[in-house]
Motif scaffolding. Structure first.
Motif, PDB file in Angstrom:
ATOM      1  N   GLU A  43       0.828  -1.212   0.000  1.00 52.81           N
ATOM      2  CA  GLU A  43       0.000   0.000   0.000  1.00 52.81           C
ATOM      3  C   GLU A  43       0.858   1.257   0.000  1.00 52.81           C
ATOM      4  OE1 GLU A  43      -2.592  -0.346   3.335  1.00 52.81           O
ATOM      5  OE2 GLU A  43      -4.024  -1.642   2.285  1.00 52.81           O
ATOM      6  N   ALA A  44       1.971   1.214   0.752  1.00 53.32           N
ATOM      7  CA  ALA A  44       2.867   2.374   0.813  1.00 53.32           C
ATOM      8  C   ALA A  44       3.493   2.651  -0.539  1.00 53.32           C
ATOM      9  CB  ALA A  44       3.944   2.133   1.868  1.00 53.32           C
ATOM     10  N   ILE A  45       3.912   1.609  -1.229  1.00 58.51           N
ATOM     11  CA  ILE A  45       4.511   1.777  -2.561  1.00 58.51           C
ATOM     12  C   ILE A  45       3.485   2.300  -3.551  1.00 58.51           C
ATOM     13  CG2 ILE A  45       5.535   0.536  -4.513  1.00 58.51           C
ATOM     14  CD1 ILE A  45       6.901  -1.307  -2.486  1.00 58.51           C
ATOM     15  N   ALA A  46       2.245   1.829  -3.421  1.00 59.48           N
ATOM     16  CA  ALA A  46       1.188   2.262  -4.335  1.00 59.48           C
ATOM     17  C   ALA A  46       0.917   3.757  -4.205  1.00 59.48           C
ATOM     18  CB  ALA A  46      -0.087   1.470  -4.060  1.00 59.48           C
ATOM     19  N   ASN A  47       1.193   4.309  -3.008  1.00 59.36           N
ATOM     20  CA  ASN A  47       0.932   5.739  -2.785  1.00 59.36           C
ATOM     21  C   ASN A  47       2.073   6.638  -3.251  1.00 59.36           C
ATOM     22  OD1 ASN A  47      -1.619   5.345  -1.652  1.00 59.36           O
ATOM     23  ND2 ASN A  47      -0.759   4.941   0.382  1.00 59.36           N
ATOM     24  N   LEU A  48       3.181   6.057  -3.726  1.00 56.39           N
ATOM     25  CA  LEU A  48       4.295   6.863  -4.207  1.00 56.39           C
ATOM     26  C   LEU A  48       3.965   7.469  -5.570  1.00 56.39           C
ATOM     27  CD1 LEU A  48       7.332   4.503  -3.380  1.00 56.39           C
ATOM     28  CD2 LEU A  48       6.542   6.479  -2.054  1.00 56.39           C
ATOM     29  N   SER A  49       4.682   8.532  -5.905  1.00 60.23           N
ATOM     30  CA  SER A  49       4.503   9.130  -7.241  1.00 60.23           C
ATOM     31  C   SER A  49       5.128   8.223  -8.293  1.00 60.23           C
ATOM     32  CB  SER A  49       5.159  10.510  -7.292  1.00 60.23           C
ATOM     33  OG  SER A  49       6.577  10.384  -7.197  1.00 60.23           O
ATOM     34  N   SER A  50       4.748   8.427  -9.552  1.00 62.10           N
ATOM     35  CA  SER A  50       5.264   7.584 -10.630  1.00 62.10           C
ATOM     36  C   SER A  50       6.789   7.717 -10.746  1.00 62.10           C
ATOM     37  CB  SER A  50       4.604   7.943 -11.958  1.00 62.10           C
ATOM     38  OG  SER A  50       4.811   9.321 -12.260  1.00 62.10           O
ATOM     39  N   ARG A  51       7.313   8.944 -10.521  1.00 61.56           N
ATOM     40  CA  ARG A  51       8.762   9.151 -10.604  1.00 61.56           C
ATOM     41  C   ARG A  51       9.477   8.385  -9.486  1.00 61.56           C
ATOM     42  NH1 ARG A  51      11.859  14.887 -11.305  1.00 61.56           N
ATOM     43  NH2 ARG A  51      11.598  14.348 -13.491  1.00 61.56           N
ATOM     44  N   GLU A  52       8.905   8.474  -8.265  1.00 58.97           N
ATOM     45  CA  GLU A  52       9.519   7.760  -7.131  1.00 58.97           C
ATOM     46  C   GLU A  52       9.517   6.250  -7.363  1.00 58.97           C
ATOM     47  OE1 GLU A  52       8.454  10.807  -3.441  1.00 58.97           O
ATOM     48  OE2 GLU A  52       6.973   9.356  -4.152  1.00 58.97           O
ATOM     49  N   LYS A  53       8.393   5.736  -7.885  1.00 62.97           N
ATOM     50  CA  LYS A  53       8.323   4.299  -8.182  1.00 62.97           C
ATOM     51  C   LYS A  53       9.367   3.914  -9.231  1.00 62.97           C
ATOM     52  CE  LYS A  53       3.335   3.820  -7.358  1.00 62.97           C
ATOM     53  NZ  LYS A  53       2.036   3.562  -8.018  1.00 62.97           N
ATOM     54  N   HIS A  54       9.514   4.771 -10.244  1.00 63.29           N
ATOM     55  CA  HIS A  54      10.460   4.489 -11.327  1.00 63.29           C
ATOM     56  C   HIS A  54      11.898   4.467 -10.805  1.00 63.29           C
ATOM     57  CE1 HIS A  54      12.021   4.051 -15.262  1.00 63.29           C
ATOM     58  NE2 HIS A  54      12.448   5.303 -15.415  1.00 63.29           N
ATOM     59  N   ILE A  55      12.235   5.407  -9.930  1.00 60.99           N
ATOM     60  CA  ILE A  55      13.589   5.471  -9.373  1.00 60.99           C
ATOM     61  C   ILE A  55      13.875   4.239  -8.511  1.00 60.99           C
ATOM     62  CG2 ILE A  55      15.057   6.700  -7.711  1.00 60.99           C
ATOM     63  CD1 ILE A  55      13.862   9.320  -8.786  1.00 60.99           C
ATOM     64  N   LEU A  56      12.908   3.867  -7.660  1.00 58.16           N
ATOM     65  CA  LEU A  56      13.107   2.688  -6.811  1.00 58.16           C
ATOM     66  C   LEU A  56      13.228   1.409  -7.642  1.00 58.16           C
ATOM     67  CD1 LEU A  56      10.738   3.288  -3.744  1.00 58.16           C
ATOM     68  CD2 LEU A  56      13.175   3.769  -3.972  1.00 58.16           C
ATOM     69  N   THR A  57      12.471   1.341  -8.729  1.00 56.51           N
ATOM     70  CA  THR A  57      12.548   0.175  -9.614  1.00 56.51           C
ATOM     71  C   THR A  57      13.928   0.058 -10.255  1.00 56.51           C
ATOM     72  OG1 THR A  57      10.186   0.266 -10.110  1.00 56.51           O
ATOM     73  CG2 THR A  57      11.579  -0.942 -11.661  1.00 56.51           C
ATOM     74  N   LEU A  58      14.434   1.209 -10.761  1.00 56.24           N
ATOM     75  CA  LEU A  58      15.753   1.209 -11.391  1.00 56.24           C
ATOM     76  C   LEU A  58      16.854   0.882 -10.378  1.00 56.24           C
ATOM     77  CD1 LEU A  58      15.441   4.373 -13.673  1.00 56.24           C
ATOM     78  CD2 LEU A  58      15.358   1.981 -14.388  1.00 56.24           C
ATOM     79  N   ARG A  59      16.714   1.426  -9.166  1.00 57.05           N
ATOM     80  CA  ARG A  59      17.760   1.255  -8.154  1.00 57.05           C
ATOM     81  C   ARG A  59      17.767  -0.143  -7.541  1.00 57.05           C
ATOM     82  NH1 ARG A  59      21.491   2.311  -6.391  1.00 57.05           N
ATOM     83  NH2 ARG A  59      21.334   3.294  -4.349  1.00 57.05           N
ATOM     84  N   PHE A  60      16.580  -0.633  -7.145  1.00 60.51           N
ATOM     85  CA  PHE A  60      16.545  -1.857  -6.344  1.00 60.51           C
ATOM     86  C   PHE A  60      16.054  -3.098  -7.087  1.00 60.51           C
ATOM     87  CE2 PHE A  60      16.029   1.740  -3.374  1.00 60.51           C
ATOM     88  CZ  PHE A  60      17.199   1.564  -2.641  1.00 60.51           C
ATOM     89  N   MET A  61      15.377  -2.910  -8.211  1.00 58.69           N
ATOM     90  CA  MET A  61      14.952  -4.067  -9.008  1.00 58.69           C
ATOM     91  C   MET A  61      15.952  -4.361 -10.126  1.00 58.69           C
ATOM     92  SD  MET A  61      12.243  -5.039  -7.468  1.00 58.69           S
ATOM     93  CE  MET A  61      11.531  -6.217  -8.633  1.00 58.69           C
ATOM     94  N   GLN A  62      16.498  -3.284 -10.706  1.00 60.48           N
ATOM     95  CA  GLN A  62      17.454  -3.458 -11.802  1.00 60.48           C
ATOM     96  C   GLN A  62      18.903  -3.277 -11.367  1.00 60.48           C
ATOM     97  OE1 GLN A  62      16.350  -1.237 -15.326  1.00 60.48           O
ATOM     98  NE2 GLN A  62      14.157  -1.640 -15.030  1.00 60.48           N
ATOM     99  N   GLY A  63      19.101  -2.836 -10.112  1.00 61.62           N
ATOM    100  CA  GLY A  63      20.445  -2.749  -9.552  1.00 61.62           C
ATOM    101  C   GLY A  63      21.314  -1.648 -10.130  1.00 61.62           C
ATOM    102  N   LYS A  64      20.708  -0.585 -10.631  1.00 56.95           N
ATOM    103  CA  LYS A  64      21.489   0.491 -11.235  1.00 56.95           C
ATOM    104  C   LYS A  64      21.993   1.462 -10.169  1.00 56.95           C
ATOM    105  CE  LYS A  64      19.336   0.340 -15.800  1.00 56.95           C
ATOM    106  NZ  LYS A  64      18.730   1.116 -16.899  1.00 56.95           N
TER     107      LYS A  64
END
Length: 257
Positions: A207-228
């Motif tokens: 639920e907390a992640i769902a409430n983030l902005s699209s930019r914040e979600k994108h940054i977290l995805t790049l950093r922690f899912m893709q390891g950039k």
């Protein structure tokens, strides 16, 4: 395929009940002749110790491997033991041969394991097993992890990881206990650590992640899912590294709160 009947084992086309038995004195004499280049003595040593190979192979039956393959690999270990045995050691050949045969079979099982292990860990495991065999031959006892690590000049943790990497995986559906036909499987003994608190935490995080902005979600995805790295993220989305760092920190704090 190995066939067992009436206390006799047929393996690789060999009737083990007819295999010769060598006495220690005969073995030592043949070892001396083989070391001098007598190929006939070497062959006699191999044939005279096939029972030793069979006794070791029996320990590895029931793991889904072809017994004939294990027996042939065990014979390779036996040949290595014959070629490398130190005649000056005041020990029986079987004391040295068993660990060599076991090591060869374990290496075969490790290299053909369904669980893939990195090459560096495999190399370390091979060195660990070699060192273990040398220490056993020298001291006539099982070495500790610390002794192996000191001999190789590596960390104890590396030895433990190497040894764990060559342990055969066990199926969750393998029977751990059976009584009157009612089998207890390993799956039954594996505890379920999931409880209500874990489920609630997972729901809260989603639920907390769902409430983030699209930019914040994108940054977290790049950093922690893709390891950039932050620099790679800044180049991709067109903002400075400092901005990436600030937005990342804000998003994590939002999730935490």
């Amino acid at each position: 395929m190995a066939l067992i009947y009436s206390g006799k084992v047929d393996i690789c086309g060999i009737d083990t009940s007819k295999l010769p038995r060598l006495k220690d004195k005969e073995t030592n004499e043949l070892l001396k002749r083989a070391r001098a280049g007598d190929s006939a003595a070497r062959n006699e040593l191999i044939n005279g110790n096939l029972r030793l190979v069979l006794s070791v192979v029996k320990r590895f039956w029931g793991r889904g491997e072809n017994p004939d393959d294990l027996f042939q690999v065990g014979c390779i270990g036996l040949i290595k033991a014959i070629d490398n045995f130190d005649l000056s050691l005041n020990v029986c050949f079987s004391t040295y041969g068993c660990p060599m045969i076991i090591g060869e079979i374990r290496r075969y099982l490790r290299d053909n394991n369904s669980v893939k292990v990195s090459r560096s860990i495999k190399d370390t495991a091979y060195k660990v097993m070699q060192t273990k065999e040398k220490i056993i031959a020298r001291t006539q006892k099982e070495p500790t992890v610390t002794e192996i690590a000191d001999e190789l000049g590596i960390k104890r943790e590396d030895v433990v990881i190497a040894l764990e990497s060559i342990v055969d995986p066990v199926s969750l559906y393998e029977p751990a206990y059976s009584d009157n036909g009612d089998a207890l499987y390993i799956l039954d003994q594996v505890g379920d650590k999931n409880d209500d608190n874990n489920w609630l935490c997972e729901i809260a995080i989603r639920e907390a992640i769902a409430n983030l902005s699209s930019r914040e979600k994108h940054i977290l995805t790049l950093r922690f899912m893709q390891g950039k790295t932050q620099m790679e993220v800044s180049n991709e989305i067109g903002i400075s590294q400092a901005q990436v760092s600030r937005l990342e920190k804000m998003a994590i704090n939002k999730i935490k709160s």
